[in-house]
Design a protein around this motif. Structure first.
Motif, PDB file in Angstrom:
ATOM      1  N   ARG A 171       1.341  -1.547   0.143  1.00 34.40           N
ATOM      2  CA  ARG A 171      -0.172   0.134  -0.077  1.00 34.40           C
ATOM      3  C   ARG A 171       0.667   1.370   0.232  1.00 34.40           C
ATOM      4  O   ARG A 171       0.779   2.032  -0.979  1.00 34.40           O
ATOM      5  CB  ARG A 171      -1.387   0.169   1.417  1.00 34.40           C
ATOM      6  N   ARG A 200       2.732   1.586  -3.272  1.00 31.14           N
ATOM      7  CA  ARG A 200       2.148   2.904  -4.460  1.00 31.14           C
ATOM      8  C   ARG A 200       2.122   3.593  -4.204  1.00 31.14           C
ATOM      9  O   ARG A 200       1.865   4.513  -5.135  1.00 31.14           O
ATOM     10  CB  ARG A 200       0.699   2.187  -4.517  1.00 31.14           C
ATOM     11  N   ARG A 201       0.927   4.207  -3.064  1.00 34.86           N
ATOM     12  CA  ARG A 201       1.409   5.960  -2.403  1.00 34.86           C
ATOM     13  C   ARG A 201       2.321   6.853  -2.405  1.00 34.86           C
ATOM     14  O   ARG A 201       2.801   7.652  -2.903  1.00 34.86           O
ATOM     15  CB  ARG A 201       0.823   5.788  -1.514  1.00 34.86           C
ATOM     16  N   GLU A 232       1.517   2.170   9.929  1.00 38.04           N
ATOM     17  CA  GLU A 232       0.945   1.049   8.151  1.00 38.04           C
ATOM     18  C   GLU A 232       0.512   0.252   8.929  1.00 38.04           C
ATOM     19  O   GLU A 232      -0.678  -0.033   8.801  1.00 38.04           O
ATOM     20  CB  GLU A 232       1.855   1.462   6.660  1.00 38.04           C
ATOM     21  N   ASP A 253      -2.495  -3.082  -6.151  1.00 42.90           N
ATOM     22  CA  ASP A 253      -1.043  -2.480  -5.457  1.00 42.90           C
ATOM     23  C   ASP A 253      -0.670  -3.073  -5.830  1.00 42.90           C
ATOM     24  O   ASP A 253       0.701  -2.620  -6.031  1.00 42.90           O
ATOM     25  CB  ASP A 253      -1.676  -2.662  -3.904  1.00 42.90           C
TER      26      ASP A 253
END
Length: 228
Positions: free
Chosen positions: A26, A29-30, A45, A109
């Motif tokens: 996650r 990907r960000r 996270e 993702d």
């Protein structure tokens, strides 16, 4: 018509390990890339103490390689099932590509991160992704030959065609993540490409044209867009 295949489920593993892997994907990907994720950000996270990381992984490289391996296992298992369960050769492409599109949509993702790493800087993670794609090609060659879905040509002639098909399928997957409503059109495109490549490969072989000669496309085609 496509048939329903069972979704690929991640292999069983320690809960903390799975939480860290999912959190890393996650975050990657960000962010700008998988290597931009710090251990403290990762632990936050995942909802774990940052010291938990070293109970499961020796390094961030080991974490990323495990993510690629886990992703590849799920992808290979699902594709194998789809190829074997397609009710006919005419429905084979739609069944397999349809499953891949659905898998990409359900695992956006990790799908985007893994393929983005393929076109990133050289290193162990890019090598791991390239190795996974090589395994996909091996599976595809063996299983399509078992179903007699490929012409009886030398492996050296078939592999460049399969590389193009794999690259095109992943391109369709990236598009599908953005606009899933166009699924039916993508299945038609995939079937048309498969038929065209098979006919073209047979014609080249009949004319005695070698893939290794000038103008031959031995390597996989470059992507038309990079995953975002």
């Amino acid at each position: 018509m496509t048939i329903e295949t069972k979704p690929a489920h991640p292999p069983r593993m320690a809960q903390g390990k799975r939480l860290l892997m999912d959190a890393a994907v996650r975050l990657a990907r960000r962010m700008s890339g998988a290597h931009a994720v710090s251990l403290r950000e990762l632990a936050r996270e995942a909802g774990l103490n940052h010291n938990t990381f070293y109970r499961h992984f020796s390094s961030q490289e080991a974490l990323l390689e495990e993510i690629v391996s886990d992703f590849g296992t799920q992808l290979r298992d699902g594709l194998r099932q789809a190829r074997m369960q397609a009710p006919s050769l005419d429905e084979l492409t739609a069944t397999v590509v349809g499953w891949t599109l659905d898998f990409a949509l359900a695992h956006q993702d990790v799908f985007i991160v893994a393929l983005r790493e393929r076109y990133g800087p050289p290193g162990p993670i890019r090598e791991a992704v390239e190795g996974m794609l090589s395994q996909l090609q091996d599976d595809m060659l063996r299983e399509l030959q078992m179903r007699q879905a490929l012409p009886p040509l030398p492996e050296s002639t078939l592999r460049p065609m399969l590389a193009i098909l794999i690259d095109h399928t992943f391109k369709l997957c990236f598009e599908h993540i953005e606009t899933p409503q166009a699924r039916a059109q993508r299945l038609l495109m995939a079937k048309a490409l498969f038929d065209t490549l098979v006919l073209g490969t047979m014609a080249r072989q009949a004319m005695g044209m070698s893939d290794g000669g000038s103008g031959g496309a031995h390597a996989s085609t470059p992507p038309t867009k990079h995953p975002q």
